[in-house]
Design a protein around this motif. Structure first.
Motif, PDB file in Angstrom:
ATOM      1  N   UNK A  22       3.024  17.213   4.132  1.00 55.68           N
ATOM      2  CA  UNK A  22       3.730  16.406   3.155  1.00 55.68           C
ATOM      3  C   UNK A  22       2.957  15.117   2.916  1.00 55.68           C
ATOM      4  N   UNK A  23       3.286  14.452   1.813  1.00 50.30           N
ATOM      5  CA  UNK A  23       2.737  13.134   1.551  1.00 50.30           C
ATOM      6  C   UNK A  23       3.838  12.118   1.817  1.00 50.30           C
ATOM      7  N   UNK A  24       3.465  10.998   2.413  1.00 54.53           N
ATOM      8  CA  UNK A  24       4.455   9.951   2.627  1.00 54.53           C
ATOM      9  C   UNK A  24       3.806   8.573   2.572  1.00 54.53           C
ATOM     10  N   UNK A  25       4.650   7.552   2.344  1.00 52.59           N
ATOM     11  CA  UNK A  25       4.228   6.161   2.234  1.00 52.59           C
ATOM     12  C   UNK A  25       4.701   5.399   3.462  1.00 52.59           C
ATOM     13  N   UNK A  26       3.869   4.481   3.935  1.00 52.49           N
ATOM     14  CA  UNK A  26       4.298   3.570   4.986  1.00 52.49           C
ATOM     15  C   UNK A  26       4.009   2.133   4.555  1.00 52.49           C
ATOM     16  N   UNK A  27       5.030   1.293   4.612  1.00 53.92           N
ATOM     17  CA  UNK A  27       4.882  -0.125   4.317  1.00 53.92           C
ATOM     18  C   UNK A  27       6.004  -0.876   5.012  1.00 53.92           C
ATOM     19  N   UNK A  36       0.834 -10.924   0.761  1.00 50.91           N
ATOM     20  CA  UNK A  36       0.290  -9.593   0.511  1.00 50.91           C
ATOM     21  C   UNK A  36       1.028  -8.519   1.313  1.00 50.91           C
ATOM     22  N   UNK A  37       1.417  -7.464   0.629  1.00 52.30           N
ATOM     23  CA  UNK A  37       2.151  -6.347   1.228  1.00 52.30           C
ATOM     24  C   UNK A  37       1.243  -5.122   1.226  1.00 52.30           C
ATOM     25  N   UNK A  38       0.983  -4.563   2.393  1.00 56.45           N
ATOM     26  CA  UNK A  38       0.097  -3.408   2.508  1.00 56.45           C
ATOM     27  C   UNK A  38       0.884  -2.112   2.422  1.00 56.45           C
ATOM     28  N   UNK A  39       0.357  -1.171   1.662  1.00 52.37           N
ATOM     29  CA  UNK A  39       0.984   0.144   1.497  1.00 52.37           C
ATOM     30  C   UNK A  39      -0.028   1.217   1.888  1.00 52.37           C
ATOM     31  N   UNK A  40       0.392   2.149   2.759  1.00 50.84           N
ATOM     32  CA  UNK A  40      -0.487   3.226   3.195  1.00 50.84           C
ATOM     33  C   UNK A  40       0.057   4.571   2.720  1.00 50.84           C
ATOM     34  N   UNK A  41      -0.844   5.444   2.291  1.00 45.26           N
ATOM     35  CA  UNK A  41      -0.482   6.788   1.837  1.00 45.26           C
ATOM     36  C   UNK A  41      -1.073   7.812   2.795  1.00 45.26           C
ATOM     37  N   UNK A  42      -0.215   8.633   3.384  1.00 43.94           N
ATOM     38  CA  UNK A  42      -0.642   9.638   4.358  1.00 43.94           C
ATOM     39  C   UNK A  42      -0.384  11.046   3.832  1.00 43.94           C
ATOM     40  N   UNK A  43      -1.152  11.992   4.376  1.00 44.07           N
ATOM     41  CA  UNK A  43      -0.911  13.412   4.132  1.00 44.07           C
ATOM     42  C   UNK A  43      -1.066  14.139   5.461  1.00 44.07           C
ATOM     43  N   UNK A  44      -0.053  14.906   5.839  1.00 45.30           N
ATOM     44  CA  UNK A  44      -0.120  15.605   7.122  1.00 45.30           C
ATOM     45  C   UNK A  44       1.228  16.144   7.531  1.00 45.30           C
TER      46      UNK A  44
END
Length: 238
Positions: A22-27, A36-44
Motif C-alpha cells: 500500500x501507499x501511505x503518508x507520514x507527517x 516547515x512541515x515534512x511529509x513522507x510518502x511510503x510504499x510497502x
C-alpha cells in the motif's frame, strides 16, 4: 523435487505479498504557522515493517503519484517531492491556523494479472490522507477523490477517532476497515449505514487505517483490459 516445489511456493507467496503493498503518508499531526512541515510518502507493507526502496522495481511501478495539501479554507497546493532511500519527501509551511489535509493520489498504475492467485485482472487506484492540525480549532479533513475511495476525519476528541468513508463522494456503508498499530496489532471494524466508524487510541504510537473497495467495472488502461478496479485508501495518525 520437494525442495523445488517449496522454493516455487515461496516465490509465489512473495509475489502475491508484493500485491498486498500500500501507499501511505507520514507527517506530524501537529503543525505550527510558518514552520516547515515534512511529509513522507511510503510504499510497502507496514504491518510487517516493509518499506520498499525508491529505486527498486516495486516503488518504480507506483511512482506516478500526486501529492497535495489543502488548508482550512479549501485552498489546494501541489507539493514537490524528492526521492530518498525508502521514501519520497516533501515540505510545506502552514500560513494560518486551522486543519490542513495532506492528500496523495495515484490512479496511474499498470494493469496487473493475478488470475493465477484467483484474484483476477485489475487496475489499482491508491489514495492516502493525513491530517495536520495548526492551532486548537479542529475541523473535518477535506475530501478530494471524486473517482475513488477516501476517508474524512470528523473526530471531536483526541482519544477517539471518528471517520467517514466515502466512495465517489457517497458514504460507503458496511465496509471493512482495518486499523494497524506496531507489533502486528490489527483491529477489523465495519462502517455503519452512513459510512462512519470509530475507534479509541489507547497507545501513544502510529496508527494506520486501511480501507479497500472492489469496483466491479471492466475497462482498459494503457491498452490493457482489466476486469475491475481495486481501490485503497490509507489514513495515518502520528
Amino acid at each position: 523435487m520437494k525442495k523445488q516445489l517449496l522454493i516455487f511456493s515461496i516465490f509465489l507467496l512473495a509475489s502475491f505479498n508484493s500485491f498486498a503493498h500500500y501507499m501511505w503518508i507520514e507527517t506530524n499531526s501537529i503543525g505550527k504557522v510558518g514552520q516547515s512541515q515534512e511529509v513522507k510518502v511510503y510504499f510497502g507493507e507496514y504491518t510487517y515493517g516493509v518499506t520498499e526502496k525508491v529505486k527498486g522495481d516495486a516503488f518504480h511501478k507506483v511512482q506516478n503519484f500526486t501529492l497535495w495539501v489543502i488548508d482550512a479554507q479549501g485552498n489546494k497546493s501541489a507539493l514537490k517531492t524528492s526521492p530518498k532511500e525508502n521514501f519520497y519527501v516533501a515540505k510545506f509551511s502552514p500560513k494560518n491556523k486551522g486543519t490542513y489535509t495532506v492528500v496523495l493520489d495515484n490512479n496511474k498504475i499498470d494493469v496487473i494479472d493475478y488470475t493465477k492467485y484467483d484474484f483476477g485482472i485489475f487496475k489499482t487506484h491508491y489514495h492516502s490522507v493525513a491530517k495536520v492540525q495548526v492551532g486548537k480549532k479542529s475541523n473535518a479533513t477535506a475530501t478530494v477523490n471524486a473517482n475513488g475511495i477516501t476517508v474524512k476525519d470528523v473526530s471531536e476528541t483526541k482519544k477517539t477517532i471518528k471517520l467517514q468513508v466515502l466512495f465517489k463522494n457517497k458514504a460507503l456503508a458496511k465496509n471493512e476497515v482495518k486499523v494497524f498499530v506496531a507489533d502486528l496489532w490489527t483491529k477489523t471494524l465495519k462502517t455503519d449505514e452512513n459510512g462512519y466508524v470509530s475507534f479509541d487510541m489507547p497507545w501513544d504510537t502510529k496508527y494506520i487505517v486501511e480501507i479497500t473497495n472492489k469496483e466491479e467495472v471492466p475497462g482498459t488502461y494503457n491498452q490493457k483490459d482489466y476486469e475491475f478496479i481495486w481501490h485503497c485508501v490509507t489514513y495515518t495518525i502520528l
